[in-house]
Structure formats: structure tokens, C-alpha cells
Motif scaffolding. Structure first.
Motif, PDB file in Angstrom:
ATOM      1  N   TYR A  40       0.806  -1.221   0.000  1.00  0.00           N
ATOM      2  CA  TYR A  40       0.000   0.000   0.000  1.00  0.00           C
ATOM      3  C   TYR A  40       0.840   1.271   0.000  1.00  0.00           C
ATOM      4  CZ  TYR A  40      -4.040  -2.977   0.949  1.00  0.00           C
ATOM      5  OH  TYR A  40      -5.022  -3.922   0.853  1.00  0.00           O
ATOM      6  N   SER A  41       2.071   1.196   0.493  1.00  0.00           N
ATOM      7  CA  SER A  41       2.915   2.392   0.541  1.00  0.00           C
ATOM      8  C   SER A  41       3.299   2.886  -0.847  1.00  0.00           C
ATOM      9  CB  SER A  41       4.186   2.104   1.355  1.00  0.00           C
ATOM     10  OG  SER A  41       4.978   1.115   0.718  1.00  0.00           O
ATOM     11  N   GLN A  42       3.119   2.049  -1.866  1.00  0.00           N
ATOM     12  CA  GLN A  42       3.494   2.420  -3.225  1.00  0.00           C
ATOM     13  C   GLN A  42       2.379   3.109  -3.990  1.00  0.00           C
ATOM     14  OE1 GLN A  42       4.482  -1.544  -4.515  1.00  0.00           O
ATOM     15  NE2 GLN A  42       6.679  -1.237  -4.190  1.00  0.00           N
ATOM     16  N   ILE A  43       1.195   3.238  -3.369  1.00  0.00           N
ATOM     17  CA  ILE A  43       0.044   3.775  -4.095  1.00  0.00           C
ATOM     18  C   ILE A  43       0.303   5.197  -4.571  1.00  0.00           C
ATOM     19  CG2 ILE A  43      -2.381   4.443  -3.868  1.00  0.00           C
ATOM     20  CD1 ILE A  43      -2.702   2.108  -1.913  1.00  0.00           C
ATOM     21  N   SER A  44       0.866   6.046  -3.700  1.00  0.00           N
ATOM     22  CA  SER A  44       1.117   7.437  -4.079  1.00  0.00           C
ATOM     23  C   SER A  44       2.097   7.521  -5.240  1.00  0.00           C
ATOM     24  CB  SER A  44       1.643   8.229  -2.880  1.00  0.00           C
ATOM     25  OG  SER A  44       2.857   7.663  -2.401  1.00  0.00           O
ATOM     26  N   THR A  45       3.103   6.637  -5.243  1.00  0.00           N
ATOM     27  CA  THR A  45       4.068   6.624  -6.342  1.00  0.00           C
ATOM     28  C   THR A  45       3.408   6.200  -7.640  1.00  0.00           C
ATOM     29  OG1 THR A  45       5.863   6.095  -4.813  1.00  0.00           O
ATOM     30  CG2 THR A  45       6.247   5.649  -7.147  1.00  0.00           C
ATOM     31  N   ILE A  46       2.568   5.183  -7.563  1.00  0.00           N
ATOM     32  CA  ILE A  46       1.894   4.678  -8.764  1.00  0.00           C
ATOM     33  C   ILE A  46       0.969   5.726  -9.360  1.00  0.00           C
ATOM     34  CG2 ILE A  46       0.235   2.957  -9.594  1.00  0.00           C
ATOM     35  CD1 ILE A  46       1.447   1.014  -7.556  1.00  0.00           C
ATOM     36  N   THR A  47       0.202   6.387  -8.509  1.00  0.00           N
ATOM     37  CA  THR A  47      -0.738   7.387  -9.018  1.00  0.00           C
ATOM     38  C   THR A  47      -0.017   8.597  -9.608  1.00  0.00           C
ATOM     39  OG1 THR A  47      -0.911   8.312  -6.778  1.00  0.00           O
ATOM     40  CG2 THR A  47      -2.599   6.742  -7.450  1.00  0.00           C
ATOM     41  N   SER A  48       1.212   8.850  -9.163  1.00  0.00           N
ATOM     42  CA  SER A  48       1.937  10.033  -9.643  1.00  0.00           C
ATOM     43  C   SER A  48       2.334   9.918 -11.108  1.00  0.00           C
ATOM     44  CB  SER A  48       3.180  10.279  -8.783  1.00  0.00           C
ATOM     45  OG  SER A  48       4.100   9.214  -8.905  1.00  0.00           O
ATOM     46  N   PHE A  49       2.463   8.683 -11.620  1.00  0.00           N
ATOM     47  CA  PHE A  49       2.785   8.554 -13.041  1.00  0.00           C
ATOM     48  C   PHE A  49       1.690   7.802 -13.819  1.00  0.00           C
ATOM     49  CE2 PHE A  49       4.807   4.881 -11.018  1.00  0.00           C
ATOM     50  CZ  PHE A  49       4.434   3.829 -11.839  1.00  0.00           C
ATOM     51  N   ALA A  50       0.471   7.783 -13.246  1.00  0.00           N
ATOM     52  CA  ALA A  50      -0.635   7.104 -13.912  1.00  0.00           C
ATOM     53  C   ALA A  50      -0.960   7.739 -15.265  1.00  0.00           C
ATOM     54  CB  ALA A  50      -1.871   7.114 -13.014  1.00  0.00           C
ATOM     55  N   PHE A  51      -0.807   9.057 -15.354  1.00  0.00           N
ATOM     56  CA  PHE A  51      -1.153   9.746 -16.594  1.00  0.00           C
ATOM     57  C   PHE A  51      -0.092   9.582 -17.680  1.00  0.00           C
ATOM     58  CE2 PHE A  51      -3.803  11.929 -13.465  1.00  0.00           C
ATOM     59  CZ  PHE A  51      -5.033  11.861 -14.105  1.00  0.00           C
ATOM     60  N   GLU A  52       0.946   8.813 -17.381  1.00  0.00           N
ATOM     61  CA  GLU A  52       1.915   8.462 -18.420  1.00  0.00           C
ATOM     62  C   GLU A  52       1.407   7.287 -19.259  1.00  0.00           C
ATOM     63  OE1 GLU A  52       4.703  10.184 -19.027  1.00  0.00           O
ATOM     64  OE2 GLU A  52       4.105  11.538 -17.425  1.00  0.00           O
ATOM     65  N   ALA A  53       0.304   6.688 -18.846  1.00  0.00           N
ATOM     66  CA  ALA A  53      -0.264   5.557 -19.583  1.00  0.00           C
ATOM     67  C   ALA A  53      -0.846   6.027 -20.920  1.00  0.00           C
ATOM     68  CB  ALA A  53      -1.342   4.874 -18.741  1.00  0.00           C
ATOM     69  N   LYS A  54      -1.084   5.079 -21.793  1.00  0.00           N
ATOM     70  CA  LYS A  54      -1.656   5.404 -23.095  1.00  0.00           C
ATOM     71  C   LYS A  54      -3.040   6.032 -22.913  1.00  0.00           C
ATOM     72  CE  LYS A  54       0.617   1.759 -25.784  1.00  0.00           C
ATOM     73  NZ  LYS A  54       0.379   0.565 -26.641  1.00  0.00           N
ATOM     74  N   PRO A  55      -3.375   7.028 -23.719  1.00  0.00           N
ATOM     75  CA  PRO A  55      -4.713   7.645 -23.623  1.00  0.00           C
ATOM     76  C   PRO A  55      -5.839   6.636 -23.768  1.00  0.00           C
ATOM     77  CG  PRO A  55      -3.260   8.990 -24.975  1.00  0.00           C
ATOM     78  CD  PRO A  55      -2.521   7.721 -24.692  1.00  0.00           C
ATOM     79  N   SER A  56      -5.620   5.612 -24.600  1.00  0.00           N
ATOM     80  CA  SER A  56      -6.663   4.597 -24.790  1.00  0.00           C
ATOM     81  C   SER A  56      -6.915   3.821 -23.505  1.00  0.00           C
ATOM     82  CB  SER A  56      -6.279   3.632 -25.916  1.00  0.00           C
ATOM     83  OG  SER A  56      -5.037   3.002 -25.626  1.00  0.00           O
ATOM     84  N   TYR A  57      -5.844   3.570 -22.724  1.00  0.00           N
ATOM     85  CA  TYR A  57      -5.995   2.871 -21.450  1.00  0.00           C
ATOM     86  C   TYR A  57      -6.769   3.732 -20.455  1.00  0.00           C
ATOM     87  CZ  TYR A  57      -2.474  -0.523 -22.999  1.00  0.00           C
ATOM     88  OH  TYR A  57      -1.787  -1.489 -23.673  1.00  0.00           O
ATOM     89  N   LEU A  58      -6.433   5.022 -20.421  1.00  0.00           N
ATOM     90  CA  LEU A  58      -7.118   5.933 -19.502  1.00  0.00           C
ATOM     91  C   LEU A  58      -8.586   6.081 -19.887  1.00  0.00           C
ATOM     92  CD1 LEU A  58      -4.382   8.714 -19.123  1.00  0.00           C
ATOM     93  CD2 LEU A  58      -4.932   6.881 -17.518  1.00  0.00           C
ATOM     94  N   ALA A  59      -8.851   6.128 -21.193  1.00  0.00           N
ATOM     95  CA  ALA A  59     -10.236   6.233 -21.661  1.00  0.00           C
ATOM     96  C   ALA A  59     -11.017   4.980 -21.291  1.00  0.00           C
ATOM     97  CB  ALA A  59     -10.266   6.460 -23.167  1.00  0.00           C
ATOM     98  N   ALA A  60     -10.393   3.809 -21.472  1.00  0.00           N
ATOM     99  CA  ALA A  60     -11.056   2.553 -21.114  1.00  0.00           C
ATOM    100  C   ALA A  60     -11.330   2.499 -19.621  1.00  0.00           C
ATOM    101  CB  ALA A  60     -10.187   1.370 -21.536  1.00  0.00           C
ATOM    102  N   LEU A  61     -10.378   2.991 -18.810  1.00  0.00           N
ATOM    103  CA  LEU A  61     -10.572   3.015 -17.357  1.00  0.00           C
ATOM    104  C   LEU A  61     -11.725   3.939 -16.986  1.00  0.00           C
ATOM    105  CD1 LEU A  61      -9.635   2.282 -14.497  1.00  0.00           C
ATOM    106  CD2 LEU A  61      -8.020   4.191 -14.622  1.00  0.00           C
ATOM    107  N   ALA A  62     -11.804   5.097 -17.643  1.00  0.00           N
ATOM    108  CA  ALA A  62     -12.875   6.049 -17.353  1.00  0.00           C
ATOM    109  C   ALA A  62     -14.238   5.472 -17.727  1.00  0.00           C
ATOM    110  CB  ALA A  62     -12.627   7.352 -18.101  1.00  0.00           C
ATOM    111  N   VAL A  63     -14.310   4.829 -18.891  1.00  0.00           N
ATOM    112  CA  VAL A  63     -15.575   4.225 -19.333  1.00  0.00           C
ATOM    113  C   VAL A  63     -15.993   3.103 -18.386  1.00  0.00           C
ATOM    114  CG1 VAL A  63     -16.661   2.856 -21.155  1.00  0.00           C
ATOM    115  CG2 VAL A  63     -15.261   4.839 -21.752  1.00  0.00           C
ATOM    116  N   CYS A  64     -15.029   2.255 -18.017  1.00  0.00           N
ATOM    117  CA  CYS A  64     -15.313   1.137 -17.114  1.00  0.00           C
ATOM    118  C   CYS A  64     -15.775   1.653 -15.749  1.00  0.00           C
ATOM    119  CB  CYS A  64     -14.070   0.270 -16.964  1.00  0.00           C
ATOM    120  SG  CYS A  64     -14.323  -1.237 -16.005  1.00  0.00           S
ATOM    121  N   SER A  65     -15.114   2.699 -15.249  1.00  0.00           N
ATOM    122  CA  SER A  65     -15.498   3.276 -13.955  1.00  0.00           C
ATOM    123  C   SER A  65     -16.895   3.870 -14.021  1.00  0.00           C
ATOM    124  CB  SER A  65     -14.489   4.355 -13.543  1.00  0.00           C
ATOM    125  OG  SER A  65     -13.195   3.814 -13.411  1.00  0.00           O
TER     126      SER A  65
END
Length: 322
Positions: A89-114
Motif C-alpha cells: 500500500y505504501s506504493q500507491i502514491s508513487t503509482i498514481t503520480s505517473f498514472a497519466f503516463e499511460a496510453k490515452p486509450s488505457y485511460l479512456a477505457a478506465l474512465a468508461v469502465c469506472s
């Protein structure tokens, strides 16, 4: 007689109840499909998702909604704990800090799924208004008893990760996460306070093979970790086009070494020719009993100056704070 009783029970369940059941199964089925796709196990019916529905059924809508958000986050963390063995769990802040480096298609799929998950739960809140909370509670008790029967049948109640997927019917994702993290700590000796030992590798490293002959004035050594070399060599050629097409590049060699372990195991293997016994490092020195002389030091003795670059995003491993 049994068939008639079953028919009578089915007839007592009206359309809203069937729809609620379908939504509940769809939510759990979505995460079950994800777990199969990424190769990890989970309980088919999440106890946390079920608890959020129960809280809404007894009238605690806001608490139930918060519990639902928590249950979804636990499903995500469960996947990360299994896929990334050293996740905590201590790595969550680190992971979220570079989440927007993911492909736009992945982020769009995550948004639609959410969005779909949120709409399904909002619909469930309305449907639960017509459901007797006692029926929901009874269903939970029956599911827990069913899971207990499967677990005790296999002689394994406290370690769900050892059970077959078909025997994981109903249980807590949070408990599953804790169980996996404990197993990972034991596997990588993370709970031991003893100092680390470094063992020499038995097979040549990629670096030692590449630098075994006469050395040029400048060396570009690229070490990558992957799930294997592509069967189609054109894929690899395309990936290194920027290097092969550079007029200043010459004597280019490519190859692969079969090795397993975490990222830092591979880094020690290639740069130092040794593998640590655990992931707790107290004393790292050039002493032969420790790491010894690594590649940068060896090249320095031959007149080279080493400049190292890390391919990962700068937010990883807290390097921006270094």
C-alpha cells in the motif's frame, strides 16, 4: 415436489429483484474476467461488494457507497498484489503520480469502465429500496457457509491463494491481499533482518558476453527486462531502429539471457555478476564479500567514464526526491 417448490420460489422473485441479481453478478463477473485475463485468482463474489449492497439495503446509503468504492479499490489492489509480487500500500502514491503516463486509450477505457460500474451501483441503490434486508443477510450467510464447505473440503481455510479458482466462491478481497503479501514477503525474505548475501552467477551475464572482446572508444550498453525475446525478429529490429540507423553506431550486438527474479536482481546480475539472496540491503560496498567491483568500476580502470540513464519515469522509486 422439489421442482414445484423451486418454481414457486422463482415466481416470488419479481423483475426488480432479477435485475438487481443480474447487476450484482455482472459487477463480480467483470472483476472475475479481469482476473482470468491477467492470470490471478480472486473470490468470484467479493465480500466487500456484498457488504456495500447490504449496507444500502438496511438504509445506510452513504456508508454503503463508501464501502463500494473501497471494495472496487481492493479489487484493483488484489490484482496488483498478485501481478507485482512486491506491491504494498505504501506504493500507491508513487503509482498514481505517473498514472497519466499511460496510453490515452488505457485511460479512456478506465474512465468508461469506472462510469459503467458507477451507473450499475446507482441503479442498484434504487433497486435495493424494495429488497428486504433480511433476505440479503440470509444470502450472505448461505454464501459464507458454501465457501466454508469448499475450503474445509480442501483442508485449506486460511490461505485462499492455494485453492483452485473453482473453489473460490465468496470471500474478502482484503484478506486475500493480506495473504498474498505475507506469502510474497516470505518468498523474497522481506521479513528477515539478516544482512543480504551476494552469490556469483553460474552463467555468463549479457554484459560480460557483450564486453568480452576488444572494446571501442565509446560503449552504449542497453539492458532491458522482458517476458522473452520476440519470435519474429522484425519486431526487435523495429524497436532498435533508432540505434541501428544512427550513423555513429557500429558493431551492434543483440542477444538475450534467460534469467528470473525481480528487476534489481537483473541489475545486480548484469552490472556486478552477482545475485542478492534477498531484497533488504544494509551494506553495499566494493568489498569482495559484498557486491565487489561492478561494471562501471571495471570500465573506469580502463579509462572509461560511465553515464547511466534509467528508462523508467522519474517519479518511480522516489528519484525526484533523491
Amino acid at each position: 415436489m422439489i421442482l414445484q417448490n423451486l418454481k414457486n420460489i422463482i415466481q416470488t422473485i419479481d423483475a426488480p429483484k432479477w435485475l438487481l441479481l443480474a447487476i450484482f453478478i455482472a459487477l463480480n463477473g467483470l472483476f472475475q474476467w479481469i482476473s482470468i485475463h491477467f492470470g490471478y485468482k480472486r473470490y468470484f463474489i467479493s465480500a466487500e461488494i456484498f457488504l456495500s449492497f447490504f449496507l444500502v439495503a438496511i438504509g445506510f446509503k452513504w456508508i454503503g457507497s463508501a464501502a463500494f468504492i473501497f471494495s472496487i479499490s481492493q479489487e484493483i489492489f488484489l490484482g496488483m498484489t498478485k501481478v507485482f509480487y512486491l506491491f504494498n500500500y505504501s506504493q500507491i502514491s508513487t503509482i498514481t503520480s505517473f498514472a497519466f503516463e499511460a496510453k490515452p486509450s488505457y485511460l479512456a477505457a478506465l474512465a468508461v469502465c469506472s462510469g459503467i460500474i458507477a451507473l450499475l451501483f446507482i441503479k442498484s441503490i434504487k433497486l435495493l429500496e424494495s429488497i428486504n434486508w433480511k433476505r440479503v443477510f440470509t444470502t450472505g450467510i448461505l454464501l459464507a457457509l458454501l465457501q466454508g464447505a469448499f475450503s474445509f473440503r480442501e483442508g485449506n481455510f486460511t490461505h485462499p491463494s492455494y485453492l483452485d479458482r473453482s473453489d473460490l466462491i465468496f470471500g474478502s478481497s482484503s484478506y486475500f491481499i493480506g495473504n498474498l503479501q505475507a506469502l510474497n514477503e516470505q518468498a523474497f525474505f522481506l521479513t528477515s533482518n539478516d544482512n543480504v548475501e551476494y552469490h556469483k552467477i553460474t552463467q555468463p551475464s549479457a554484459a560480460s558476453l557483450s564486453l568480452s572482446g576488444p572494446l571501442p572508444d565509446k560503449i552504449l550498453l542497453i539492458i532491458t527486462e522482458s517476458w522473452g525475446k520476440p519470435k519474429d525478429n522484425s519486431i526487435l529490429e523495429k524497436q532498435i531502429t533508432a540505434i541501428t540507423s544512427n550513423p555513429h553506431s557500429s558493431h551492434i550486438q543483440t542477444g538475450s539471457i534467460h534469467a528470473v527474479g525481480s528487476t534489481i536482481f537483473g541489475e545486480f546480475r548484469e552490472l556486478c555478476g552477482k545475485i542478492p539472496t534477498k531484497l533488504k540491503f544494509k551494506n553495499i560496498s566494493s568489498d569482495e564479500n559484498s557486491v565487489g567491483e561492478c561494471l562501471p568500476a571495471l570500465l573506469h580502470s580502463k579509462g572509461y567514464k560511465t553515464v547511466s540513464l534509467h528508462g523508467a519515469h522519474s517519479t518511480m522509486y522516489g528519484r525526484l526526491r533523491g
